[in-house]
Design a protein around this motif. Structure first.
Motif, PDB file in Angstrom:
ATOM      1  N   GLY A 134       0.794  -1.215   0.000  1.00  0.00           N
ATOM      2  CA  GLY A 134       0.000   0.000   0.000  1.00  0.00           C
ATOM      3  C   GLY A 134       0.824   1.261   0.000  1.00  0.00           C
ATOM      4  N   ILE A 135       1.975   1.232  -0.660  1.00  0.00           N
ATOM      5  CA  ILE A 135       2.856   2.390  -0.741  1.00  0.00           C
ATOM      6  C   ILE A 135       2.708   3.033  -2.112  1.00  0.00           C
ATOM      7  N   ALA A 136       2.264   4.290  -2.144  1.00  0.00           N
ATOM      8  CA  ALA A 136       2.132   4.999  -3.406  1.00  0.00           C
ATOM      9  C   ALA A 136       3.502   5.256  -4.007  1.00  0.00           C
ATOM     10  N   PRO A 137       3.620   5.271  -5.338  1.00  0.00           N
ATOM     11  CA  PRO A 137       4.927   5.475  -5.982  1.00  0.00           C
ATOM     12  C   PRO A 137       5.685   6.696  -5.478  1.00  0.00           C
ATOM     13  N   SER A 138       4.985   7.780  -5.200  1.00  0.00           N
ATOM     14  CA  SER A 138       5.653   8.999  -4.749  1.00  0.00           C
ATOM     15  C   SER A 138       6.226   8.868  -3.341  1.00  0.00           C
ATOM     16  N   ARG A 139       5.811   7.837  -2.613  1.00  0.00           N
ATOM     17  CA  ARG A 139       6.284   7.622  -1.239  1.00  0.00           C
ATOM     18  C   ARG A 139       7.310   6.496  -1.153  1.00  0.00           C
ATOM     19  N   LEU A 140       7.731   5.992  -2.280  1.00  0.00           N
ATOM     20  CA  LEU A 140       8.608   4.820  -2.275  1.00  0.00           C
ATOM     21  C   LEU A 140       9.936   5.106  -1.582  1.00  0.00           C
ATOM     22  N   ASP A 141      10.571   6.217  -1.906  1.00  0.00           N
ATOM     23  CA  ASP A 141      11.853   6.528  -1.278  1.00  0.00           C
ATOM     24  C   ASP A 141      11.712   6.706   0.232  1.00  0.00           C
ATOM     25  N   ASP A 142      10.606   7.322   0.662  1.00  0.00           N
ATOM     26  CA  ASP A 142      10.373   7.482   2.096  1.00  0.00           C
ATOM     27  C   ASP A 142      10.263   6.122   2.777  1.00  0.00           C
ATOM     28  N   ASN A 143       9.594   5.182   2.104  1.00  0.00           N
ATOM     29  CA  ASN A 143       9.452   3.857   2.677  1.00  0.00           C
ATOM     30  C   ASN A 143      10.787   3.109   2.714  1.00  0.00           C
ATOM     31  N   LEU A 144      11.587   3.295   1.677  1.00  0.00           N
ATOM     32  CA  LEU A 144      12.898   2.641   1.669  1.00  0.00           C
ATOM     33  C   LEU A 144      13.788   3.199   2.779  1.00  0.00           C
ATOM     34  N   ARG A 145      13.656   4.486   3.057  1.00  0.00           N
ATOM     35  CA  ARG A 145      14.389   5.050   4.194  1.00  0.00           C
ATOM     36  C   ARG A 145      13.954   4.358   5.480  1.00  0.00           C
ATOM     37  N   LEU A 146      12.641   4.137   5.610  1.00  0.00           N
ATOM     38  CA  LEU A 146      12.115   3.434   6.778  1.00  0.00           C
ATOM     39  C   LEU A 146      12.712   2.039   6.885  1.00  0.00           C
ATOM     40  N   GLN A 147      12.778   1.323   5.765  1.00  0.00           N
ATOM     41  CA  GLN A 147      13.331  -0.036   5.770  1.00  0.00           C
ATOM     42  C   GLN A 147      14.794  -0.027   6.197  1.00  0.00           C
ATOM     43  N   LEU A 148      15.538   0.937   5.664  1.00  0.00           N
ATOM     44  CA  LEU A 148      16.955   1.012   6.005  1.00  0.00           C
ATOM     45  C   LEU A 148      17.169   1.387   7.461  1.00  0.00           C
ATOM     46  N   GLU A 149      16.356   2.298   7.971  1.00  0.00           N
ATOM     47  CA  GLU A 149      16.465   2.652   9.382  1.00  0.00           C
ATOM     48  C   GLU A 149      16.193   1.437  10.255  1.00  0.00           C
TER      49      GLU A 149
END
Length: 216
Positions: A134-149
């Motif tokens: 449920g991650i919109a394309p425009s939020r993908l980088d934000d989510n990847l930051r979350l994963q890395l954190e």
């Protein structure tokens, strides 16, 4: 598959499936707020805007009306799930900061490049993240930051995101932030580490014909 990339995929699923150990006051002290985290409001309008963004992406990805209705049915709790993610993002960021963990733009780009290669390109990765998490394309980088954190925090703690030590760190951060969730979106059960829906039968979440969820 490279271990780091595999870990990223497993991590995303773990965070999506596991409920954070948060505390919630559950009062009406902050009108217009879906949640208050660290004294900062996540407004209802901000939440609705994020949900609308996801719905628009889902509508664009599915041209068949019948299939789209199936998507709506399978994501009927999207508003509450989205708020969950918005709160979790802030809690995890605080827990990472407490442990001296940070993520660089270069690290995000490297993770994205690896995942795009696995998914067959940028559009493939965007479609996969939208459908599965449920991650919109425009939020993908934000989510990847979350994963890395989360990945780096777990490593710093000598554990992984599926273990109690990881969620204990998030629980500590949530207490520091004094998470206050609007009861219309449920509450957080610390003992069971799971989200509990508010017992208010007159509150329900539905989808309008245009795909935007509403509460009544």
């Amino acid at each position: 598959m490279h271990r780091r990339r595999r870990t990223a995929l497993v991590l995303t699923a773990a965070i999506a499936a596991a409920a954070p150990v948060l505390t919630a006051c559950g009062n009406d002290a902050h009108p217009g707020a879906a949640a208050v985290v660290g004294g900062q409001r996540i407004t209802v309008s901000q939440l609705e805007s994020r949900v609308d963004e996801i719905r628009r992406a889902q509508r664009a990805a599915v041209s068949d009306d019948t299939q789209y209705q199936q998507v709506l049915a399978s994501t009927s709790s999207l508003t509450r799930d989205t708020l969950h993610n918005m709160v979790l993002d802030r809690v995890l960021h605080r827990a990472a900061r407490d442990e001296g963990v940070s993520v660089t733009r270069k690290e995000i780009q490297q993770m994205r490049a690896g995942l795009e290669q696995q998914a067959g390109g940028a559009k493939g990765l965007q479609a996969a993240w939208l459908q599965k998490y449920g991650i919109a394309p425009s939020r993908l980088d934000d989510n990847l930051r979350l994963q890395l954190e989360a990945q780096k925090l777990a490593s710093r703690l000598g554990t992984d995101p599926s273990q109690p030590a990881f969620w204990k760190a998030l629980s500590k951060a949530s207490k520091e932030l004094h998470v206050d969730l609007n009861p219309r979106y449920g509450s957080w059960d610390v003992r069971r580490s799971s989200r509990v829906d508010a017992k208010t039968p007159w509150v329900r979440e539905a989808a309008t014909a245009g795909g935007s969820p509403v509460t009544a």
